[in-house]
Scaffold this motif. Structure first.
Motif, PDB file in Angstrom:
ATOM      1  N   LEU A  43       0.828  -1.201   0.000  1.00 50.69           N
ATOM      2  CA  LEU A  43       0.000   0.000   0.000  1.00 50.69           C
ATOM      3  C   LEU A  43       0.864   1.253   0.000  1.00 50.69           C
ATOM      4  N   THR A  78      -4.516   6.768  -1.425  1.00 50.77           N
ATOM      5  CA  THR A  78      -5.366   5.670  -1.916  1.00 50.77           C
ATOM      6  C   THR A  78      -5.080   4.392  -1.142  1.00 50.77           C
ATOM      7  N   GLY A  79      -3.813   4.160  -0.772  1.00 51.51           N
ATOM      8  CA  GLY A  79      -3.478   3.035   0.075  1.00 51.51           C
ATOM      9  C   GLY A  79      -4.149   3.132   1.434  1.00 51.51           C
ATOM     10  N   ASP A  80      -4.200   4.354   1.988  1.00 51.09           N
ATOM     11  CA  ASP A  80      -4.905   4.562   3.262  1.00 51.09           C
ATOM     12  C   ASP A  80      -6.386   4.228   3.111  1.00 51.09           C
ATOM     13  N   PRO A  84       0.376  -5.047   6.226  1.00 49.54           N
ATOM     14  CA  PRO A  84       0.747  -4.073   5.196  1.00 49.54           C
ATOM     15  C   PRO A  84       2.226  -4.100   4.875  1.00 49.54           C
ATOM     16  N   ALA A 102       4.414   0.079  -0.342  1.00 46.08           N
ATOM     17  CA  ALA A 102       4.580   0.083  -1.799  1.00 46.08           C
ATOM     18  C   ALA A 102       5.479   1.255  -2.198  1.00 46.08           C
ATOM     19  N   GLU A 162       2.026   5.424  -5.104  1.00 46.78           N
ATOM     20  CA  GLU A 162       0.603   5.533  -4.806  1.00 46.78           C
ATOM     21  C   GLU A 162      -0.168   4.310  -5.288  1.00 46.78           C
ATOM     22  N   THR A 163      -1.028   3.771  -4.422  1.00 54.82           N
ATOM     23  CA  THR A 163      -1.917   2.675  -4.793  1.00 54.82           C
ATOM     24  C   THR A 163      -2.868   3.149  -5.897  1.00 54.82           C
TER      25      THR A 163
END
Length: 315
Positions: A61, A65-67, A82, A85, A88-89
């Motif tokens: 993540l 957007t990951g949040d 988690p 990444a 950004e997801t």
């Protein structure tokens, strides 16, 4: 019950909307969006939860957007492991034309991964793999992740006491054929992918079973599953071949059928059921999934109804 860890390297926030008509060069007045966490492994975890089971989602993540994905997962009660990444997801969009029922799916690529990210994630997955449990790798690979990632992960997980279930496609699947990796415990693909690998048509169930059992004998996996759509799902091991078929009363959307299959098959195996019975579970869940709209997965009442009528036949 054995613990389950699902792997999602390329998660997404799935937005699903509908419009009366999908036409070019017009403002399309859309419905309020349905928002779900997406990506193969996350969908498997969500479907396992829908069937009354539990899994932990190992997911890469990044960014706001990951949040959002983390928030959506927590709302659904999905356990989370988690991994940071490198960017950004992504987001994905499904648009349904209400007049025709046609679906348009827009899928973003996800962040670019480097070789260090890949090495780190393989090490983290191996450390998170549940002892005597099941690790499920499903879904697309982000940009930069090499085609031999599933093969490398299979070899790394062979040093643990976890079983490895793999649902992959495209170049990663083709690379698995030549990588010389340790065999996965279960490898799943659809009929088009199987025909591409076989380089020939597989018109009947027996043709598919011959091909799948050939992969087992080559040491690619201990069990190979090929989804033949409405014609059922074929499973081959060194000891036998079976087909399971569940017929839904209606098909609303085929999105989510494969992930629902993997979820139910994995849950059945985690409960200690045999592979042929797990094939029935997977087929029933896939049939239940096509009864739900947009990005919907299987629902437990539909799964139970489909399981009652799901036929299992030895080939």
């Amino acid at each position: 019950m054995a613990a389950i860890l699902t792997i999602t390297l390329n998660p997404t926030v799935d937005l699903s909307i509908s419009a009366d008509h999908v036409l070019p060069e017009r403002k399309l007045r859309c419905s309020r969006p349905d928002t779900d966490p997406g990506g193969g492994g996350l969908n498997v975890s969500r479907a396992i939860a829908a069937l009354g089971g539990h899994s932990t989602a190992f997911v890469a993540l990044g960014g706001p957007t990951g949040d959002k994905v983390m928030h959506l997962l927590s709302e659904q009660g999905i356990g989370l492991c988690p991994f940071p990444a490198p960017g950004e997801t992504r987001q994905s969009l499904t648009v349904t034309d209400a007049a025709t029922g046609a679906q348009y799916r827009f899928v973003m690529p996800g962040p670019e991964w480097g070789s260090r990210d890949v090495a780190r994630v393989i090490d983290r997955i191996a450390r998170a793999a549940p002892e005597d449990g099941i690790v499920v790798l499903s879904g697309s690979q982000p940009p930069g992740v090499p085609e031999d990632f599933p093969a490398r992960l299979a070899t790394r997980l062979a040093r643990t006491r976890a079983r490895f279930f793999l649902d992959t496609s495209g170049p990663a699947l083709h690379r698995l054929m030549t990588a010389g990796a340790k065999p996965a415990d279960v490898l799943r693909m659809d009929d088009l992918e199987a025909e591409e690998l076989a380089a020939r048509p597989l018109p009947g169930r027996t043709d598919t079973a011959d091909f799948a059992q050939g992969l087992v004998r080559r040491g690619i996996a201990h069990a190979v599953i090929v989804a033949r759509g409405a014609d059922g799902n074929v499973l081959a091991t060194a000891e036998g071949r079976w087909v399971a078929q569940a017929v839904p009363p209606q098909v609303v959307s085929k999105v989510g059928a494969g992930d629902s299959f993997v979820a139910a098959f994995t849950l059945a195996r985690a409960k200690g059921l045999s592979q042929p019975e797990a094939l029935r579970w997977g087929s029933a869940a896939a049939a239940a999934a096509v009864m739900t709209p947009a990005t919907g997965l299987c629902l437990r009442p539909d799964f139970r109804a489909m399981l009652k009528g799901c036929a299992l036949t030895a080939l």
